[in-house]
Write a protein that holds these residues in place. Structure first.
Motif, mmCIF file in Angstrom:
data_model
loop_
_atom_site.group_PDB
_atom_site.id
_atom_site.type_symbol
_atom_site.label_atom_id
_atom_site.label_comp_id
_atom_site.label_asym_id
_atom_site.label_seq_id
_atom_site.Cartn_x
_atom_site.Cartn_y
_atom_site.Cartn_z
ATOM 1 N N HIS A 33 0.839 -1.202 0.000
ATOM 2 C CA HIS A 33 0.000 0.000 0.000
ATOM 3 C C HIS A 33 0.876 1.255 0.000
ATOM 4 O O HIS A 33 0.657 2.173 -0.800
ATOM 5 C CB HIS A 33 -0.917 -0.004 1.230
ATOM 6 C CG HIS A 33 -1.860 1.140 1.275
ATOM 7 N ND1 HIS A 33 -1.508 2.372 1.801
ATOM 8 C CD2 HIS A 33 -3.144 1.253 0.853
ATOM 9 C CE1 HIS A 33 -2.535 3.192 1.710
ATOM 10 N NE2 HIS A 33 -3.538 2.544 1.141
ATOM 11 N N CYS A 37 1.182 4.025 -3.126
ATOM 12 C CA CYS A 37 0.885 5.441 -2.877
ATOM 13 C C CYS A 37 2.091 6.333 -3.161
ATOM 14 O O CYS A 37 1.924 7.511 -3.490
ATOM 15 C CB CYS A 37 0.411 5.634 -1.446
ATOM 16 S SG CYS A 37 -1.208 4.891 -1.134
ATOM 17 N N ASP A 45 -7.122 7.982 -4.280
ATOM 18 C CA ASP A 45 -7.272 8.183 -2.839
ATOM 19 C C ASP A 45 -6.699 6.968 -2.103
ATOM 20 O O ASP A 45 -7.177 5.845 -2.307
ATOM 21 C CB ASP A 45 -8.751 8.347 -2.513
ATOM 22 C CG ASP A 45 -9.032 8.602 -1.051
ATOM 23 O OD1 ASP A 45 -8.111 8.525 -0.209
ATOM 24 O OD2 ASP A 45 -10.206 8.877 -0.734
ATOM 25 N N ALA A 47 -7.164 5.915 0.761
ATOM 26 C CA ALA A 47 -8.174 5.259 1.591
ATOM 27 C C ALA A 47 -9.098 4.340 0.793
ATOM 28 O O ALA A 47 -9.847 3.564 1.381
ATOM 29 C CB ALA A 47 -9.004 6.311 2.317
ATOM 30 N N LYS A 48 -9.047 4.396 -0.529
ATOM 31 C CA LYS A 48 -9.922 3.565 -1.362
ATOM 32 C C LYS A 48 -9.360 2.181 -1.636
ATOM 33 O O LYS A 48 -9.983 1.391 -2.329
ATOM 34 C CB LYS A 48 -10.205 4.267 -2.695
ATOM 35 C CG LYS A 48 -11.119 5.454 -2.565
ATOM 36 C CD LYS A 48 -11.466 6.004 -3.922
ATOM 37 C CE LYS A 48 -12.427 7.162 -3.808
ATOM 38 N NZ LYS A 48 -12.762 7.709 -5.133
ATOM 39 N N THR A 50 -8.419 -1.692 -1.033
ATOM 40 C CA THR A 50 -9.019 -2.813 -0.317
ATOM 41 C C THR A 50 -8.045 -3.976 -0.374
ATOM 42 O O THR A 50 -7.095 -3.974 -1.167
ATOM 43 C CB THR A 50 -10.345 -3.250 -0.963
ATOM 44 O OG1 THR A 50 -10.072 -3.754 -2.282
ATOM 45 C CG2 THR A 50 -11.349 -2.107 -1.028
#
Length: 66
Positions: A33, A37, A45, A47-48, A50
């Motif tokens: 992750h 990023c 985003d 936070a999107k 999964t």
């Protein structure tokens, strides 16, 4: 527009170039992750994400280096 979470193959290619020393089979999702990023082209985003999206990226990365 830059990379989004659903651009799994493009992200996998970028990750394989940015981290050639890494065996993606053993990467932790927290590291994955963070690395996604941190890609210069990534513009989605954080936070999107999964677990399913991260797993898809990991599998594409494994295919890319395999």
């Amino acid at each position: 527009m830059g990379l989004r979470w659903t651009d799994t193959i493009d992200i996998a290619i970028e990750l394989s170039e940015a981290h050639p020393e890494v065996d993606p089979q053993w990467i932790r999702f927290t590291d994955l992750h963070a690395w996604v990023c941190a890609l210069p082209e990534f513009q989605d985003d954080p936070a999107k994400s999964t677990e399913g999206l991260l797993e898809g990226i990991q599998m594409a990365w494994i295919d890319e280096v395999g």
